[in-house]
Design an enzyme around this catalytic site. Structure first.
Site, PDB file in Angstrom:
ATOM      1  CD  GLU A  54     -12.337  83.946  66.068  1.00 45.11           C
ATOM      2  OE1 GLU A  54     -12.865  83.040  66.734  1.00 45.11           O
ATOM      3  OE2 GLU A  54     -11.785  83.754  64.972  1.00 45.11           O
ATOM      4  NE  ARG A  88     -20.883  78.762  71.999  1.00 46.36           N
ATOM      5  CZ  ARG A  88     -19.859  79.220  71.290  1.00 46.36           C
ATOM      6  NH1 ARG A  88     -18.872  78.414  70.986  1.00 46.36           N
ATOM      7  NH2 ARG A  88     -19.835  80.461  70.892  1.00 46.36           N
TER       8      ARG A  88
HETATM    9  O1  LIG Z   1     -11.575  83.604  73.454  1.00 49.95           O
HETATM   10  P1  LIG Z   1     -12.647  84.530  72.948  1.00 49.95           P
HETATM   11  O2  LIG Z   1     -12.281  85.211  71.656  1.00 49.95           O
HETATM   12  O3  LIG Z   1     -13.058  85.502  74.006  1.00 49.95           O
HETATM   13  O4  LIG Z   1     -13.907  83.654  72.600  1.00 49.95           O
HETATM   14  C1  LIG Z   1     -14.333  82.555  73.362  1.00 49.95           C
HETATM   15  C2  LIG Z   1     -15.757  82.695  73.774  1.00 49.95           C
HETATM   16  O5  LIG Z   1     -16.621  82.831  72.639  1.00 49.95           O
HETATM   17  C3  LIG Z   1     -17.723  81.961  72.786  1.00 49.95           C
HETATM   18  O6  LIG Z   1     -18.743  82.556  73.537  1.00 49.95           O
HETATM   19  P2  LIG Z   1     -19.873  83.545  72.955  1.00 49.95           P
HETATM   20  O7  LIG Z   1     -19.599  84.901  73.523  1.00 49.95           O
HETATM   21  O8  LIG Z   1     -19.991  83.401  71.485  1.00 49.95           O
HETATM   22  O9  LIG Z   1     -21.163  83.083  73.727  1.00 49.95           O
HETATM   23  P3  LIG Z   1     -22.172  81.828  73.701  1.00 49.95           P
HETATM   24  O10 LIG Z   1     -21.505  80.752  74.527  1.00 49.95           O
HETATM   25  O11 LIG Z   1     -23.349  82.410  74.375  1.00 49.95           O
HETATM   26  O12 LIG Z   1     -22.393  81.391  72.282  1.00 49.95           O
HETATM   27  C4  LIG Z   1     -17.146  80.799  73.540  1.00 49.95           C
HETATM   28  O13 LIG Z   1     -18.168  80.010  74.150  1.00 49.95           O
HETATM   29  C5  LIG Z   1     -16.233  81.464  74.537  1.00 49.95           C
HETATM   30  O14 LIG Z   1     -16.927  81.873  75.702  1.00 49.95           O
HETATM   31  N1  LIG Z   2     -14.069  80.399  66.182  1.00 46.41           N
HETATM   32  C1  LIG Z   2     -14.881  80.163  67.234  1.00 46.41           C
HETATM   33  N2  LIG Z   2     -15.679  79.067  67.259  1.00 46.41           N
HETATM   34  C2  LIG Z   2     -16.504  78.841  68.315  1.00 46.41           C
HETATM   35  N3  LIG Z   2     -16.580  79.649  69.359  1.00 46.41           N
HETATM   36  C3  LIG Z   2     -15.811  80.737  69.366  1.00 46.41           C
HETATM   37  N4  LIG Z   2     -15.680  81.721  70.269  1.00 46.41           N
HETATM   38  C4  LIG Z   2     -14.776  82.594  69.791  1.00 46.41           C
HETATM   39  N5  LIG Z   2     -14.307  82.218  68.609  1.00 46.41           N
HETATM   40  C5  LIG Z   2     -14.942  81.044  68.318  1.00 46.41           C
END
Ligand SMILES: O=P(O)(O)OC[C@H]1O[C@H](OP(=O)(O)OP(=O)(O)O)[C@H](O)[C@@H]1O
Ligand SMILES: Nc1ncnc2[nH]cnc12
Length: 193
Positions: free
Chosen positions: A118, A81
């Site tokens: 998370e 994202r």
């Molecule tokens: O602060 P944190 O607990 O580390 O979480 C934040 C991350 O989680 C999500 O990515 P995700 O790994 O789900 O990847 P995506 O963008 O491919 O959906 C979001 O886009 C952040 O990069």
């Molecule tokens: N609660 C949440 N919603 C969207 N993106 C996330 N990445 C980590 N935690 C998330």
């Protein structure tokens, strides 16, 4: 909701400055809370409706590009994202883009970092030669939750020779205290919940 501490920001929508409060409201109006995704107990913040609204997306991109005053050489985006934001901000500001990718996607020599987020664990990588020595890097992602992802990405940029001069997210989930993982580094969050 907590608005960022800076004043009005030049933006394109409506022709005048866009206030931090207006940007926060814009994001609030477009985020969808999805309970128990991707696992039970997680309240997922879905920002795809913001990306899908052209004027709203443009306004957010302009605010991010403007709030850092062009004082960066390259934008780094965290897969996946973060890529959406980083590509648009790079284009809007005339900077280049460096992708920070999930493991196994980059074809040449990389530096890598394992981390927990998370709702899981993963490994991020960046090309070892991605940055000119001392390049000023604006790091972008959509959500700051526990901070595991951001801490790993910051470490990678620095290992690869870049200097983080800004870190912006659309949303900070303050109750997960991600900032505590970032060693006091400044975080620009357009919306904090
Ligand atoms: O602060 P944190 O607990 O580390 O979480 C934040 C991350 O989680 C999500 O990515 P995700 O790994 O789900 O990847 P995506 O963008 O491919 O959906 C979001 O886009 C952040 O990069
Ligand atoms: N609660 C949440 N919603 C969207 N993106 C996330 N990445 C980590 N935690 C998330």
């Amino acid at each position: 909701m907590t608005a960022p501490s800076h004043g009005p920001i030049a933006g394109r929508v409506g022709g005048g400055p866009v206030t931090p409060a207006a940007v926060s409201e814009l994001i609030t109006a477009h985020v969808v809370d999805v309970p128990d995704f991707p696992k039970p107990g997680v309240g997922f913040k879905d920002l795809t409706p913001l990306f899908a609204d052209g004027p709203a997306f443009a306004q957010v991109i302009d605010v991010i590009a403007t709030e850092h005053g062009g004082a960066f050489d390259v934008v780094a985006g965290i897969e996946a994202r973060g890529f959406v934001l980083a590509a648009a901000v790079a284009y809007a500001s005339g900077a280049g883009l460096v992708p920070i990718r999930k493991a196994g996607k980059l074809p040449r020599e990389t530096v890598s970092a394992a981390y927990a987020l998370e709702y899981g664990e993963a490994v991020l990588e960046v090309h070892a030669d991605a940055f000119e020595p001392g390049a000023r890097v604006l790091l972008l992602d959509d959500v700051l939750a526990t901070g595991g992802t951001a801490a790993a990405a910051i470490s990678l940029v620095e290992q690869a020779g870049g200097e983080i001069v800004g870190f912006s997210v659309l949303m900070e989930l303050a109750f997960l205290d991600g900032r505590a993982r970032l060693g006091g580094r400044e975080v620009h969050a357009l919306l904090t919940v």
